[in-house]
Motif scaffolding. Structure first.
Motif, PDB file in Angstrom:
ATOM      1  N   SER A 191       7.453 -23.488 -26.537  1.00 42.78           N
ATOM      2  CA  SER A 191       6.975 -24.126 -25.306  1.00 42.78           C
ATOM      3  C   SER A 191       8.039 -25.003 -24.652  1.00 42.78           C
ATOM      4  N   GLY A 192       9.219 -25.071 -25.282  1.00 44.00           N
ATOM      5  CA  GLY A 192      10.329 -25.785 -24.651  1.00 44.00           C
ATOM      6  C   GLY A 192      10.747 -27.071 -25.328  1.00 44.00           C
ATOM      7  N   ALA A 193      10.235 -27.350 -26.531  1.00 43.10           N
ATOM      8  CA  ALA A 193      10.639 -28.570 -27.236  1.00 43.10           C
ATOM      9  C   ALA A 193      12.072 -28.433 -27.735  1.00 43.10           C
TER      10      ALA A 193
ATOM     11  N   GLU B  67       0.967 -21.054 -18.413  1.00 41.73           N
ATOM     12  CA  GLU B  67       1.374 -19.638 -18.352  1.00 41.73           C
ATOM     13  C   GLU B  67       2.680 -19.470 -17.583  1.00 41.73           C
ATOM     14  N   LYS B  68       2.866 -20.301 -16.549  1.00 41.40           N
ATOM     15  CA  LYS B  68       4.105 -20.233 -15.748  1.00 41.40           C
ATOM     16  C   LYS B  68       5.334 -20.495 -16.615  1.00 41.40           C
ATOM     17  N   PHE B  69       5.122 -21.234 -17.714  1.00 35.86           N
ATOM     18  CA  PHE B  69       6.258 -21.587 -18.582  1.00 35.86           C
ATOM     19  C   PHE B  69       6.177 -20.877 -19.930  1.00 35.86           C
ATOM     20  N   GLY B  70       5.438 -19.769 -19.941  1.00 34.01           N
ATOM     21  CA  GLY B  70       5.421 -18.917 -21.129  1.00 34.01           C
ATOM     22  C   GLY B  70       4.517 -19.384 -22.248  1.00 34.01           C
ATOM     23  N   ILE B  71       3.637 -20.350 -21.963  1.00 32.96           N
ATOM     24  CA  ILE B  71       2.676 -20.786 -22.993  1.00 32.96           C
ATOM     25  C   ILE B  71       1.485 -19.847 -22.940  1.00 32.96           C
ATOM     26  N   PRO B  72       1.196 -19.126 -24.034  1.00 33.66           N
ATOM     27  CA  PRO B  72       0.144 -18.106 -23.983  1.00 33.66           C
ATOM     28  C   PRO B  72      -1.236 -18.703 -23.739  1.00 33.66           C
ATOM     29  N   THR B  73      -2.052 -17.958 -23.015  1.00 32.75           N
ATOM     30  CA  THR B  73      -3.453 -18.358 -22.826  1.00 32.75           C
ATOM     31  C   THR B  73      -4.146 -18.326 -24.185  1.00 32.75           C
ATOM     32  N   PRO B  74      -5.068 -19.269 -24.428  1.00 35.44           N
ATOM     33  CA  PRO B  74      -5.829 -19.179 -25.682  1.00 35.44           C
ATOM     34  C   PRO B  74      -6.458 -17.794 -25.798  1.00 35.44           C
ATOM     35  N   VAL B  75      -6.335 -17.190 -26.993  1.00 34.10           N
ATOM     36  CA  VAL B  75      -6.695 -15.783 -27.179  1.00 34.10           C
ATOM     37  C   VAL B  75      -8.156 -15.523 -26.822  1.00 34.10           C
TER      38      VAL B  75
ATOM     39  N   GLY C  15      -2.469 -27.533 -29.386  1.00 34.39           N
ATOM     40  CA  GLY C  15      -3.487 -27.126 -28.418  1.00 34.39           C
ATOM     41  C   GLY C  15      -2.913 -26.958 -27.022  1.00 34.39           C
ATOM     42  N   VAL C  16      -3.793 -26.573 -26.090  1.00 30.99           N
ATOM     43  CA  VAL C  16      -3.353 -26.315 -24.712  1.00 30.99           C
ATOM     44  C   VAL C  16      -2.730 -27.558 -24.084  1.00 30.99           C
ATOM     45  N   ASP C  17      -3.446 -28.692 -24.158  1.00 31.04           N
ATOM     46  CA  ASP C  17      -2.973 -29.889 -23.460  1.00 31.04           C
ATOM     47  C   ASP C  17      -1.612 -30.360 -23.958  1.00 31.04           C
ATOM     48  N   THR C  18      -1.458 -30.465 -25.287  1.00 38.88           N
ATOM     49  CA  THR C  18      -0.180 -30.984 -25.786  1.00 38.88           C
ATOM     50  C   THR C  18       0.947 -29.969 -25.592  1.00 38.88           C
ATOM     51  N   SER C  19       0.617 -28.668 -25.577  1.00 39.42           N
ATOM     52  CA  SER C  19       1.652 -27.659 -25.296  1.00 39.42           C
ATOM     53  C   SER C  19       2.109 -27.757 -23.843  1.00 39.42           C
ATOM     54  N   VAL C  20       1.158 -27.905 -22.924  1.00 42.52           N
ATOM     55  CA  VAL C  20       1.494 -28.003 -21.494  1.00 42.52           C
ATOM     56  C   VAL C  20       2.258 -29.300 -21.202  1.00 42.52           C
ATOM     57  N   CYS C  21       2.013 -30.334 -22.018  1.00 40.99           N
ATOM     58  CA  CYS C  21       2.753 -31.594 -21.832  1.00 40.99           C
ATOM     59  C   CYS C  21       4.267 -31.374 -21.892  1.00 40.99           C
ATOM     60  N   ILE C  22       4.710 -30.389 -22.687  1.00 44.87           N
ATOM     61  CA  ILE C  22       6.156 -30.194 -22.884  1.00 44.87           C
ATOM     62  C   ILE C  22       6.834 -29.805 -21.563  1.00 44.87           C
ATOM     63  N   PRO C  23       6.443 -28.663 -20.916  1.00 44.22           N
ATOM     64  CA  PRO C  23       7.087 -28.357 -19.634  1.00 44.22           C
ATOM     65  C   PRO C  23       6.738 -29.374 -18.542  1.00 44.22           C
ATOM     66  N   TYR C  24       5.554 -29.947 -18.587  1.00 44.45           N
ATOM     67  CA  TYR C  24       5.136 -30.892 -17.548  1.00 44.45           C
ATOM     68  C   TYR C  24       6.047 -32.120 -17.548  1.00 44.45           C
ATOM     69  N   LEU C  25       6.317 -32.654 -18.726  1.00 48.91           N
ATOM     70  CA  LEU C  25       7.202 -33.822 -18.824  1.00 48.91           C
ATOM     71  C   LEU C  25       8.590 -33.513 -18.257  1.00 48.91           C
ATOM     72  N   LYS C  26       9.065 -32.302 -18.526  1.00 47.40           N
ATOM     73  CA  LYS C  26      10.414 -31.931 -18.079  1.00 47.40           C
ATOM     74  C   LYS C  26      10.458 -31.630 -16.576  1.00 47.40           C
ATOM     75  N   GLU C  27       9.483 -30.825 -16.119  1.00 49.05           N
ATOM     76  CA  GLU C  27       9.508 -30.365 -14.719  1.00 49.05           C
ATOM     77  C   GLU C  27       9.052 -31.448 -13.739  1.00 49.05           C
ATOM     78  N   GLU C  28       7.963 -32.142 -14.081  1.00 48.79           N
ATOM     79  CA  GLU C  28       7.368 -33.077 -13.120  1.00 48.79           C
ATOM     80  C   GLU C  28       7.901 -34.500 -13.269  1.00 48.79           C
ATOM     81  N   TRP C  29       8.236 -34.887 -14.476  1.00 52.23           N
ATOM     82  CA  TRP C  29       8.646 -36.276 -14.698  1.00 52.23           C
ATOM     83  C   TRP C  29      10.119 -36.410 -15.067  1.00 52.23           C
TER      84      TRP C  29
END
Length: 399
Positions: A56-58, A162-170, A14-28
């Protein structure tokens, strides 16, 4: 929060767990994110989910089949415990969490990760179940919960991805939040947040609307051995197959819907809709078989144990010392819980209409009111005198 270099993330696609991938790397500052998608019978094709995590960057994307373990090690013990939270909810979603926590901890140990992560928010029960479960299994692991801390709205989360290439939900996503596994579905949010709103038929997927259920009843005989369901209509089935077939049979007759206001662990009330046909039927059938095979004192004492057990599971304390102690008590009671329970499905109801057991302690010769009666009626008078003696003495002194 200490610095984590390698993290295993519970991943749903889903959106949240996909965004967690770049967020963990970029922010934390996490170096490497390994995702873990657990197949617990949610019916989704996990191949695309595996690829989405990599996109998504895993660094690695794990997909593990946990269905068999889920049923045998988590679901079946809860059936032996007749576990119903607040006497209604059979814990269909809650039971999956301690297993996912265990899978995360095992993956972290296997891949040398110093932390695990999940996509839970700060209002739900699942954050408690994951955090406490992980803590119990490996107190040295950090637990990261980005979605609990990032403070982004859904729109902002999508834009960040979207900034990290994760597509918007269709499509515009449904207003409902839905969780599914082999046992059933939980549905919340959207219009359901008004407790007065009747759940629309569109939210249900496993249970037929009453108006469309068959006009003839269907009977099913559920076989139990030591409190565990082993067969349907005399046919021995694997745990997964038994749950799957019973879901289909009961669901076809509209059995298994729950609509309740539930007390969450974090202190708020939540309106929840559940579909859990097989699990509800199995709990009620098992409890009925116990009434035939257990003594009165064990049956009655066990009721309190069952309520405590259900609360522990709901509150994320699956791996606690009290839960382990209750497991031992429950297991000890199940040796004689063998036999068959006959259930009638009709228009949303699952009615128990028969039961039999070689371990039955029901005696027709004692229960009957016919001439076959073996009960000694004369013995009752002396029994009542002794039984009522304290009441008589008290009444003489106080009336």
């Amino acid at each position: 929060m200490g610095r984590a270099n390698k993290v295993v993330l519970a991943y749903s696609g889903g959106v949240d767990t996909s965004v967690c991938i770049p967020y963990l790397k970029e922010e934390w500052g996490v170096q490497e994110v390994i995702t873990l998608a657990a197949d617990l019978g949610q019916g989704e094709e996990l191949g695309p989910i595996k690829q989405k995590a990599l996109d998504s960057g895993a660094a690695a994307s794990l997909v593990e089949d946990g269905r068999e373990v889920f049923v045998t090690d988590y679901v079946f013990p809860s059936i032996q415990a007749n576990a119903l939270y607040e006497n209604r909810y059979p814990l269909s979603t809650a039971l999956a969490r301690p297993l996912i926590a265990k899978m995360l901890v095992e993956a972290a140990e296997k891949y040398g990760a110093d932390a695990v992560a999940h996509g839970c928010t700060g209002k739900g029960n699942d954050q408690v179940r994951f955090d406490v479960g992980i803590m119990a299994l490996n107190p040295n692991l950090q637990v990261l919960a980005p979605a609990r801390e990032w403070g982004m709205s859904r729109e902002e989360t999508i834009a960040y991805g979207e900034k990290f290439g994760i597509p918007t939900p269709v499509k515009k996503s449904s207003p409902y939040s839905i969780d599914r596994n082999l046992l059933g579905r939980s549905i919340e949010a959207g219009p359901l947040e008004d407790p007065m709103t009747e759940p629309p038929e569109e939210i249900f997927a496993m249970t037929t609307a009453l108006a469309e259920t068959p006009n003839d009843p269907e009977y099913v005989e559920i076989g139990f051995e030591k409190g565990l369901p082993v067969s349907l209509n005399g046919q021995a089935l694997s745990p997964i197959e038994l749950i799957t077939q019973l879901n289909e049979k009961a669901g076809r007759h509209g059995v298994g819907r729950i609509d309740m206001i539930e007390n969450r662990v974090v202190g708020i009330k939540s309106r929840e809709i559940y579909e859990a046909p097989a699990l509800l039927v199995l709990v009620h059938a098992h409890r009925d078989l116990e009434s035939l095979t257990l003594t009165a004192d064990v049956t009655q004492y066990k009721r309190g144990i069952e309520e405590t057990y259900a609360n522990l599971v709901y509150q994320g304390l699956w791996y606690s010392p009290l839960k382990a102690a209750l497991d031992a008590f429950i297991k000890e009671t199940q040796g004689a819980v063998n036999g068959v329970v006959r259930v009638k499905f009709y228009k949303g109801n699952a009615t128990i209409v028969g039961r039999r057991s070689n371990n039955s302690i029901y005696s027709p010769d004692l229960a009957t009111y016919t001439s076959d009666d073996q009960f000694d009626h004369k013995a009752a008078e002396g029994f009542i005198y002794i039984w009522g003696l304290p009441t008589r003495v008290w009444a003489e002194k106080n009336k």
